[in-house]
Design an enzyme around this catalytic site. Structure first.
Site, PDB file in Angstrom:
ATOM      1  N   LYS A  54       0.989  -1.268  -0.090  1.00 19.27           N
ATOM      2  CA  LYS A  54       0.081   0.000  -0.146  1.00 19.27           C
ATOM      3  C   LYS A  54       0.781   1.132  -0.180  1.00 19.27           C
ATOM      4  O   LYS A  54       0.731   2.173  -0.923  1.00 19.27           O
ATOM      5  CB  LYS A  54      -0.784  -0.026   1.279  1.00 19.27           C
ATOM      6  CG  LYS A  54      -2.135  -0.843   0.938  1.00 19.27           C
ATOM      7  CD  LYS A  54      -2.645  -1.163   2.315  1.00 19.27           C
ATOM      8  CE  LYS A  54      -3.980  -2.310   2.515  1.00 19.27           C
ATOM      9  NZ  LYS A  54      -4.736  -2.664   3.444  1.00 19.27           N
ATOM     10  N   GLN A  98      -4.729  -1.265   9.497  1.00 14.47           N
ATOM     11  CA  GLN A  98      -4.645  -2.503   8.975  1.00 14.47           C
ATOM     12  C   GLN A  98      -5.305  -3.568  10.008  1.00 14.47           C
ATOM     13  O   GLN A  98      -4.906  -3.440  11.370  1.00 14.47           O
ATOM     14  CB  GLN A  98      -3.420  -3.066   8.702  1.00 14.47           C
ATOM     15  CG  GLN A  98      -3.278  -4.432   8.110  1.00 14.47           C
ATOM     16  CD  GLN A  98      -3.813  -4.432   6.875  1.00 14.47           C
ATOM     17  OE1 GLN A  98      -3.850  -3.544   6.161  1.00 14.47           O
ATOM     18  NE2 GLN A  98      -4.191  -5.725   6.286  1.00 14.47           N
ATOM     19  N   ASP A 121     -11.125   3.475   4.099  1.00 10.93           N
ATOM     20  CA  ASP A 121     -11.598   1.926   4.031  1.00 10.93           C
ATOM     21  C   ASP A 121     -13.065   1.933   3.957  1.00 10.93           C
ATOM     22  O   ASP A 121     -13.585   0.957   3.582  1.00 10.93           O
ATOM     23  CB  ASP A 121     -11.162   1.120   5.374  1.00 10.93           C
ATOM     24  CG  ASP A 121      -9.798   0.462   5.387  1.00 10.93           C
ATOM     25  OD1 ASP A 121      -9.513  -0.060   4.289  1.00 10.93           O
ATOM     26  OD2 ASP A 121      -9.118   0.841   6.210  1.00 10.93           O
TER      27      ASP A 121
END
Ligand code: GUN
Length: 300
Positions: A54, A98, A121
């Site tokens: 990422k 995460q 997200d």
């Protein structure tokens, strides 16, 4: 195999090229460099690979990237304080923590502390609500990637029967919202669903997101359906040598490819789209934070 292979890797590469163009325009026309912060707590090797990918791709498209690697035993209050600091940082337009976080940390508390404006997200209640009623904002990365692949492979989605297998907050539920917005007739199947083969047999679109290797049998697929396999499952591969493994999807690929019109492979299908859509969401949030209309080609 008769199905067209949907090349997610190539599509994601093209998408990253378009994102880089939007980033360059935000910089040159508005003086904005979109910034993404990724936070990982602990040392799970799989999560570390994702987070590094990422951060690397963020830089490749010209964005500002910050990576925070915190030790496994970091107190919850410290992670919350970092999120608050990033919420207030004008150089950061996207924050990703995460998941999963270690068990002593409440993942929901972390999620609800992220500013909805920077929620790339689409995990916060505010973002989920916006997605549901169709307001502009970030869209769950994997479902957004699946939708882009579907649109690229179908002339129209309206009126099609879409069956999503799996009801997770990460994939199944937001995928259902997106396909409803496309005017599909949506069925969400799950572990208690009766007659899954019969339901899949009616589907023009199958989205498999259960996390069980080869759970969806090729013989269930309706001839001509489009099959999107979200599963990433590691299974033993004795043919490759002692102790070796391979990654497979949730769908029995070879037999499904004999019936489907188009199908995503695993790896190389949905996987590469997820990170590309995270970058797309960062352009979207950077635009919205600065009062600009997000690029049309990066949002549903
Ligand atoms: N863990 C597995 N997938 C994801 C994701 O898309 N976002 C975050 N934050 N954590 C994950």
């Amino acid at each position: 195999m008769t199905a067209k292979l949907i090349d997610g890797k190539a599509f994601a590469e093209g998408l990253r090229g378009r994102i880089a163009g939007h980033v360059a325009r935000l910089k040159s026309e508005h003086g904005i460099t979109p910034g993404l912060a990724v936070v990982i707590v602990g040392h799970d090797p799989g999560s570390q690979i994702y987070v590094s990918q990422k951060a690397k791709q963020t830089v490749e498209v010209g964005m500002h990237s910050e990576k925070y690697e915190l030790p496994e035993d970091t107190p919850e209050a410290e992670v919350l304080a970092l999120v608050e600091k990033l919420n207030a940082d004008p150089a950061i337009h996207g924050i990703l923590v995460q998941m999963p976080v270690p068990p002593h940390i409440d993942g929901n508390k972390i999620i609800t502390t992220i500013s909805p404006d920077k929620d790339v997200d689409c995990f916060t209640p505010a973002s989920v609500g916006k997605l549901q009623i169709g307001l502009p904002g970030p869209v769950s990365c994997t479902p957004l990637g699946c939708l882009m692949l579907l649109r690229d492979n179908l002339p129209s989605l309206a009126g099609l029967n879409a069956v999503i297998i799996g009801r997770s907050n990460l994939v199944g539920k937001p995928m259902a919202q997106l396909l409803l917005r496309e005017n599909c007739t949506v069925t969400v199947a799950h572990s208690k669903t009766r007659d899954l083969p019969g339901i899949v047999a009616e589907a023009d679109i199958v989205i498999a997101a259960v996390g069980r290797p080869h759970m969806v049998r090729g013989e269930w697929i309706k001839p001509g359906a489009v099959v999107i396999d979200v599963g990433i499952n590691r299974i033993p591969a004795p043919d490759k040598g002692e102790g070796k493994t391979r990654v497979v999807g949730d769908v029995e690929f070879a037999s499904a490819a004999e019936r489907a019109a188009a199908i995503t492979p695993v790896p190389g299908g949905v996987g590469p789209m997820t990170i590309a859509c995270l970058l797309a969401n960062t352009v979207t949030t950077a635009s919205l934070i600065n009062g600009l209309v997000p690029p049309r080609d990066l949002t549903p």
